[in-house]
Enzyme design. Sequence first.
Site, mmCIF file in Angstrom:
data_model
loop_
_atom_site.group_PDB
_atom_site.id
_atom_site.type_symbol
_atom_site.label_atom_id
_atom_site.label_comp_id
_atom_site.label_asym_id
_atom_site.label_seq_id
_atom_site.Cartn_x
_atom_site.Cartn_y
_atom_site.Cartn_z
ATOM 1 N N GLU A 23 51.017 19.375 13.200
ATOM 2 C CA GLU A 23 52.204 19.014 13.978
ATOM 3 C C GLU A 23 53.112 20.231 13.938
ATOM 4 O OE1 GLU A 23 55.157 18.385 15.194
ATOM 5 O OE2 GLU A 23 55.872 16.513 14.301
ATOM 6 N N GLU B 273 60.774 28.968 19.908
ATOM 7 C CA GLU B 273 61.453 27.906 19.162
ATOM 8 C C GLU B 273 62.533 28.532 18.288
ATOM 9 O OE1 GLU B 273 59.225 25.666 16.131
ATOM 10 O OE2 GLU B 273 60.139 23.893 17.030
ATOM 11 N N CYS C 19 61.469 19.409 15.622
ATOM 12 C CA CYS C 19 60.396 20.079 16.377
ATOM 13 C C CYS C 19 60.454 19.727 17.858
ATOM 14 C CB CYS C 19 59.018 19.682 15.866
ATOM 15 S SG CYS C 19 58.932 19.438 14.121
ATOM 16 N N LYS D 262 52.383 19.059 -0.820
ATOM 17 C CA LYS D 262 53.149 20.274 -1.144
ATOM 18 C C LYS D 262 54.349 20.292 -0.191
ATOM 19 C CE LYS D 262 54.073 24.113 -0.231
ATOM 20 N NZ LYS D 262 55.491 24.509 0.086
HETATM 21 P P1 ADP Z 1 59.476 27.437 8.268
HETATM 22 O O1 ADP Z 1 59.281 28.876 8.653
HETATM 23 O O2 ADP Z 1 60.272 26.696 9.253
HETATM 24 O O3 ADP Z 1 59.899 27.213 6.856
HETATM 25 P P2 ADP Z 1 56.705 27.014 7.727
HETATM 26 O O4 ADP Z 1 55.670 26.593 8.695
HETATM 27 O O5 ADP Z 1 56.596 28.390 7.166
HETATM 28 O O6 ADP Z 1 58.077 26.744 8.438
HETATM 29 O O7 ADP Z 1 56.785 26.005 6.504
HETATM 30 C C1 ADP Z 1 56.311 24.703 6.529
HETATM 31 C C2 ADP Z 1 55.533 24.450 5.269
HETATM 32 O O8 ADP Z 1 54.429 25.356 5.229
HETATM 33 C C3 ADP Z 1 56.297 24.669 3.963
HETATM 34 O O9 ADP Z 1 55.931 23.659 3.043
HETATM 35 C C4 ADP Z 1 55.812 26.021 3.517
HETATM 36 O O10 ADP Z 1 55.883 26.196 2.115
HETATM 37 C C5 ADP Z 1 54.375 25.984 3.964
HETATM 38 N N1 ADP Z 1 53.737 27.311 4.137
HETATM 39 C C6 ADP Z 1 54.307 28.481 4.485
HETATM 40 N N2 ADP Z 1 53.394 29.462 4.531
HETATM 41 C C7 ADP Z 1 52.193 28.912 4.195
HETATM 42 C C8 ADP Z 1 50.863 29.409 4.067
HETATM 43 N N3 ADP Z 1 50.562 30.692 4.284
HETATM 44 N N4 ADP Z 1 49.895 28.538 3.731
HETATM 45 C C9 ADP Z 1 50.165 27.244 3.527
HETATM 46 N N5 ADP Z 1 51.398 26.717 3.612
HETATM 47 C C10 ADP Z 1 52.413 27.531 3.951
#
Ligand code: ADP
Length: 491
Positions: free
Chosen positions: A260, A395, A294, A185
């Site tokens: 990570e 960050e 990161c 995903k």
């Molecule tokens: P950012 O805020 O920098 O976009 P995230 O950690 O939210 O970083 O996003 C990294 C990945 O995690 C993306 O693929 C995002 O769609 C996914 N993501 C965000 N929220 C969730 C969640 N609650 N459960 C699983 N995946 C998530």
Amino acid sequence: MTFSVHPFLTGGPKLLLIGGQWVEPIGGRYFDTYNPATGELLAKVAQGEAADIDRAVTAARGALEQGPWPHMTPSERQAILLRLADLVERERENFALLDTLDMGSPIRHTRGSVGLLVDLLRYYAGMARAIHGETAETSIPGMFACTLREPVGVVGAITPWNGPLWAAVLKVGPVLATGCTLVLKPAEEASLAPLRLGELALEAGAPPGVINVVTGFGETAGARLAEHPDVDKLAFTGSDETGQKIVRASAGNLKRLTLELGGKSPHIIFADADLDAAAPAAAMAVFANSGQICSAGTRLYVDRKIYDDFVQAVARHGRGLRLGDGRDPATDLGPLVSAMQRKRVEGYLDGARADGAQFISGGDRPSDPALAGGYFVNPTVLAGVSDGMRVAREEIFGPVVAAMAFDDIDEVIARANASRFGLGAGVWTKNNATALRMGRALRAGSVWVNCYNALDPAMPSGGIKASGYGREYGRAHLDDHLNIKSLWMQG
Ligand code: ADP
């Protein structure tokens, strides 16, 4: 160049790759993906939901247990990885452009990345032939005992937008090397290169269902993948807030996790260092990819004896960087990935102003009207920062470095380690004793001495503390995709 001439962006909306087929999302919804340098629409992308994740997990489970994949030999898996590496190499320019269009990174940077990723795929190809159990001499008479290394099973992967192809290769490579299957995903901001990689994995000979790519949003598709009872391992790269949600969501079936996450990495400059090399390195440790890395070295600790001059040199380097559309080969820095990300970064800059930090350079948007349509922020050097300020603790994920002076080695070790994160750390010194002491004392997954962000497929990368656990690259990455089975045979 506009999106219409990119070969992957013609021919309608991007669908989901499930079971070796391009399929429409069950809910029938699509979202728009934009070029952050210009705001132009690039493509409509399928909005996968929980039901689409379920379909993809079923396909991945099927491929893991039936069909040709579980019977393929290490040699055959290696051949698939080598073909995939060749295909990515052949499409180097297209992949570089796709990432540049999708998240804004300069074409020089994305071209370089694709070259490294081809090498990484070939590393995994080699590792497919290097999976070994061991025999053990037990003290039980007549017993033969050995360990088998078996694929962990269906792997779910959730990736971020700051290196779309990079993150996807890091998930696809070890899955193919170890005989697992994958539901990937990608981040909603940048899904295009991962989709194309999935397509090429099929062309390289990965059987249908081995590599599935479901685009969509984190709270729906991502969350379902994290909680899915039939996913054996989840590999997540992203923010630590989301990482915590993933840990909670994964508890239902106790799936194996590797995380990570973010960082606030210290970069420490001693007065005896090669300062002509250290200053540009300290600048690019933060400004590369517009700070969206990161392991960016965002806490710059500089020996007080050289502090003023060094901070000026870092700022000079930042001012010399050319901001622009990533498609222009002369561009050093692209935009931030989205309007929301820029707003976040500017929020930190406002906070730094209110806290009394001194802006040595940047802190604003570029004045060039040609850049007005993109989400640009000038490279920013902040001095007069104290460890307690938010810009020194959290960050930012933007081109912002917080410079702080230190007086002695014990003090800087303590301050560098006083962070909830522990991803990377950098040290510049010509003194070997100082280098070794720092290398041991710094609490981080990687410590770079007289370099920063060095990377090689053979060297594990990952974090400690709130930067996560598990390692990518190296043998450790493969180990995370394998279960150890103990086999006992009484003679
Ligand atoms: P950012 O805020 O920098 O976009 P995230 O950690 O939210 O970083 O996003 C990294 C990945 O995690 C993306 O693929 C995002 O769609 C996914 N993501 C965000 N929220 C969730 C969640 N609650 N459960 C699983 N995946 C998530």
